[in-house]
Design a protein around this motif. Sequence first.
Motif, PDB file in Angstrom:
ATOM      1  N   ALA A 119      32.542  -6.580  38.264  1.00 38.70           N
ATOM      2  CA  ALA A 119      32.425  -8.038  38.270  1.00 38.70           C
ATOM      3  C   ALA A 119      31.934  -8.478  36.908  1.00 38.70           C
ATOM      4  O   ALA A 119      31.486  -7.671  36.086  1.00 38.70           O
ATOM      5  CB  ALA A 119      31.436  -8.485  39.352  1.00 38.70           C
ATOM      6  N   GLU A 120      31.992  -9.776  36.682  1.00 40.94           N
ATOM      7  CA  GLU A 120      31.539 -10.302  35.399  1.00 40.94           C
ATOM      8  C   GLU A 120      30.024 -10.336  35.288  1.00 40.94           C
ATOM      9  O   GLU A 120      29.476 -10.306  34.179  1.00 40.94           O
ATOM     10  CB  GLU A 120      32.147 -11.687  35.174  1.00 40.94           C
ATOM     11  CG  GLU A 120      33.666 -11.626  34.990  1.00 40.94           C
ATOM     12  CD  GLU A 120      34.309 -12.984  34.847  1.00 40.94           C
ATOM     13  OE1 GLU A 120      35.130 -13.147  33.912  1.00 40.94           O
ATOM     14  OE2 GLU A 120      33.995 -13.887  35.649  1.00 40.94           O
ATOM     15  N   TYR A 121      29.333 -10.377  36.432  1.00 42.49           N
ATOM     16  CA  TYR A 121      27.870 -10.361  36.451  1.00 42.49           C
ATOM     17  C   TYR A 121      27.383  -9.484  37.599  1.00 42.49           C
ATOM     18  O   TYR A 121      28.051  -9.362  38.633  1.00 42.49           O
ATOM     19  CB  TYR A 121      27.299 -11.781  36.622  1.00 42.49           C
ATOM     20  CG  TYR A 121      27.577 -12.705  35.454  1.00 42.49           C
ATOM     21  CD1 TYR A 121      26.701 -12.789  34.378  1.00 42.49           C
ATOM     22  CD2 TYR A 121      28.740 -13.476  35.435  1.00 42.49           C
ATOM     23  CE1 TYR A 121      26.970 -13.629  33.307  1.00 42.49           C
ATOM     24  CE2 TYR A 121      29.009 -14.313  34.359  1.00 42.49           C
ATOM     25  CZ  TYR A 121      28.124 -14.379  33.296  1.00 42.49           C
ATOM     26  OH  TYR A 121      28.402 -15.193  32.238  1.00 42.49           O
ATOM     27  N   VAL A 122      26.202  -8.866  37.409  1.00 42.56           N
ATOM     28  CA  VAL A 122      25.598  -8.060  38.466  1.00 42.56           C
ATOM     29  C   VAL A 122      24.084  -8.255  38.416  1.00 42.56           C
ATOM     30  O   VAL A 122      23.498  -8.434  37.348  1.00 42.56           O
ATOM     31  CB  VAL A 122      25.955  -6.559  38.301  1.00 42.56           C
ATOM     32  CG1 VAL A 122      25.331  -5.985  37.036  1.00 42.56           C
ATOM     33  CG2 VAL A 122      25.532  -5.758  39.524  1.00 42.56           C
ATOM     34  N   ALA A 123      23.451  -8.237  39.586  1.00 35.83           N
ATOM     35  CA  ALA A 123      22.000  -8.328  39.668  1.00 35.83           C
ATOM     36  C   ALA A 123      21.403  -6.922  39.661  1.00 35.83           C
ATOM     37  O   ALA A 123      21.978  -5.988  40.230  1.00 35.83           O
ATOM     38  CB  ALA A 123      21.591  -9.059  40.943  1.00 35.83           C
ATOM     39  N   LEU A 124      20.253  -6.780  39.001  1.00 37.45           N
ATOM     40  CA  LEU A 124      19.519  -5.515  39.008  1.00 37.45           C
ATOM     41  C   LEU A 124      18.100  -5.782  39.491  1.00 37.45           C
ATOM     42  O   LEU A 124      17.371  -6.573  38.884  1.00 37.45           O
ATOM     43  CB  LEU A 124      19.480  -4.894  37.608  1.00 37.45           C
ATOM     44  CG  LEU A 124      20.818  -4.423  37.027  1.00 37.45           C
ATOM     45  CD1 LEU A 124      20.615  -3.906  35.612  1.00 37.45           C
ATOM     46  CD2 LEU A 124      21.436  -3.349  37.909  1.00 37.45           C
ATOM     47  N   PRO A 125      17.671  -5.146  40.583  1.00 35.32           N
ATOM     48  CA  PRO A 125      16.313  -5.339  41.088  1.00 35.32           C
ATOM     49  C   PRO A 125      15.310  -4.432  40.367  1.00 35.32           C
ATOM     50  O   PRO A 125      15.703  -3.526  39.622  1.00 35.32           O
ATOM     51  CB  PRO A 125      16.445  -4.930  42.552  1.00 35.32           C
ATOM     52  CG  PRO A 125      17.497  -3.848  42.529  1.00 35.32           C
ATOM     53  CD  PRO A 125      18.467  -4.257  41.439  1.00 35.32           C
ATOM     54  N   PHE A 126      14.022  -4.698  40.577  1.00 34.49           N
ATOM     55  CA  PHE A 126      12.953  -3.845  40.028  1.00 34.49           C
ATOM     56  C   PHE A 126      13.187  -3.583  38.535  1.00 34.49           C
ATOM     57  O   PHE A 126      13.096  -2.452  38.048  1.00 34.49           O
ATOM     58  CB  PHE A 126      12.872  -2.510  40.771  1.00 34.49           C
ATOM     59  CG  PHE A 126      12.946  -2.606  42.270  1.00 34.49           C
ATOM     60  CD1 PHE A 126      12.032  -3.376  42.988  1.00 34.49           C
ATOM     61  CD2 PHE A 126      13.919  -1.932  42.981  1.00 34.49           C
ATOM     62  CE1 PHE A 126      12.076  -3.461  44.372  1.00 34.49           C
ATOM     63  CE2 PHE A 126      13.987  -1.997  44.365  1.00 34.49           C
ATOM     64  CZ  PHE A 126      13.067  -2.772  45.062  1.00 34.49           C
ATOM     65  N   ALA A 127      13.472  -4.656  37.805  1.00 34.17           N
ATOM     66  CA  ALA A 127      13.922  -4.523  36.412  1.00 34.17           C
ATOM     67  C   ALA A 127      12.895  -3.827  35.531  1.00 34.17           C
ATOM     68  O   ALA A 127      13.259  -3.084  34.613  1.00 34.17           O
ATOM     69  CB  ALA A 127      14.254  -5.903  35.845  1.00 34.17           C
ATOM     70  N   GLN A 128      11.624  -4.032  35.783  1.00 41.80           N
ATOM     71  CA  GLN A 128      10.581  -3.464  34.932  1.00 41.80           C
ATOM     72  C   GLN A 128      10.655  -1.940  34.902  1.00 41.80           C
ATOM     73  O   GLN A 128      10.318  -1.310  33.901  1.00 41.80           O
ATOM     74  CB  GLN A 128       9.204  -3.905  35.443  1.00 41.80           C
ATOM     75  CG  GLN A 128       8.162  -4.027  34.363  1.00 41.80           C
ATOM     76  CD  GLN A 128       8.409  -5.211  33.436  1.00 41.80           C
ATOM     77  OE1 GLN A 128       8.583  -6.336  33.871  1.00 41.80           O
ATOM     78  NE2 GLN A 128       8.425  -4.951  32.122  1.00 41.80           N
ATOM     79  N   VAL A 129      11.119  -1.347  35.991  1.00 44.36           N
ATOM     80  CA  VAL A 129      11.165   0.109  36.111  1.00 44.36           C
ATOM     81  C   VAL A 129      12.508   0.674  35.691  1.00 44.36           C
ATOM     82  O   VAL A 129      12.594   1.823  35.245  1.00 44.36           O
ATOM     83  CB  VAL A 129      10.872   0.535  37.574  1.00 44.36           C
ATOM     84  CG1 VAL A 129      10.864   2.050  37.717  1.00 44.36           C
ATOM     85  CG2 VAL A 129       9.559  -0.042  38.043  1.00 44.36           C
TER      86      VAL A 129
END
Length: 352
Positions: A119-129
């Motif tokens: 996809a053109e965009y994706v979400a990433l959780p727990f970004a700090q880690v």
Amino acid sequence: MRAIVVEQYGVLPSVQEVPSPEVQPGGVVVKVEATGLCRSDWHGWQGHDSDIVLPHVPGHELAGTIAAVGEGVEGWAVGDRVTSPFICACGTCEQCAAGNQQVCPNQLQPGFNYWGSFAEYVALPFAQVNLVRLPDDLDFDTAAGLGCRFATSYRAVRQVGRVVAGESVVIFGCGGIGLSAVMIAAALGAKVVAVDTNPAALALAAKYGAVEVVTAGPEAVARIRESTGGGAHVTMDALGSNEIVQDALRSLRPRGRHLQVGLLPDGVQVDVSGLIWQELEWLGSHGMAAHHYPEMLALVASGELKPAELVTRTISLAEVPAALEELNLGTPAGVTVIRPGATASLGSTRPD
């Protein structure tokens, strides 16, 4: 945004307009510049992963730029060039505290637990880690392959398999994971034997450091045992099949180590008595935590590892359905990278 959407298992997906992901607290949204096409994506499309809920957007190997930063995320800004392990660890559990984010019980995986990077965009959780900053001189196509196949192979060979110079290492399956493992083991000074049915894949394995290539078949084990002086120190199933597992175990010398990286959706039969009397080790390996990336990236920067050479084809979203269908017939040589921002077919194949 445009994305590849799977509506039925085993039925070719299509490019559709879908809502873009919204940034969540603790997470980021990434504009996907490149994303790898992996056999794990094929497994998901075929319905082999119970975490997937249809309709679904696959994709878990990615690189791009941060488009939005969620509340609580520090040290990252819109425009930063990033990649991420395909395992997005929570960062707070017992395993994460011990540095073992690759086996975090609370992990989320784009393209499996939620919509991914085709996809053109994706979400990433727990970004700090989980975010990994990309060097400016590392292109997105190369970086996309690091998050799953190359990083997985790096940790499997170097950290889990404990490969050292002078050992015989046999890699079964020369797709993206297998070719990455060939390159990494050869860089460590191992004598690498590559096994596959595809002559083109074996040619690439030889290019990336295999001292011998073997066509898979009834005579493969005997040839491996002869060329390794009685059996390999380490074998690796980089594809995932019961037949490969049996050949890999028969190819080991006493006290040898078998690395299982390829998924085994149909299960496997193992001669446990053989494991016991030969004192063989069966080692599972699953991804690599973000905090291990700097070591790998330093070797890439030094030229000791050259993952850019593994990328043999770049395609657009429109070409993804056909590329997924190709995986029904086997794993193509090299790594295929998707550029979601491309609006027309790329049809690009890099020369050997």
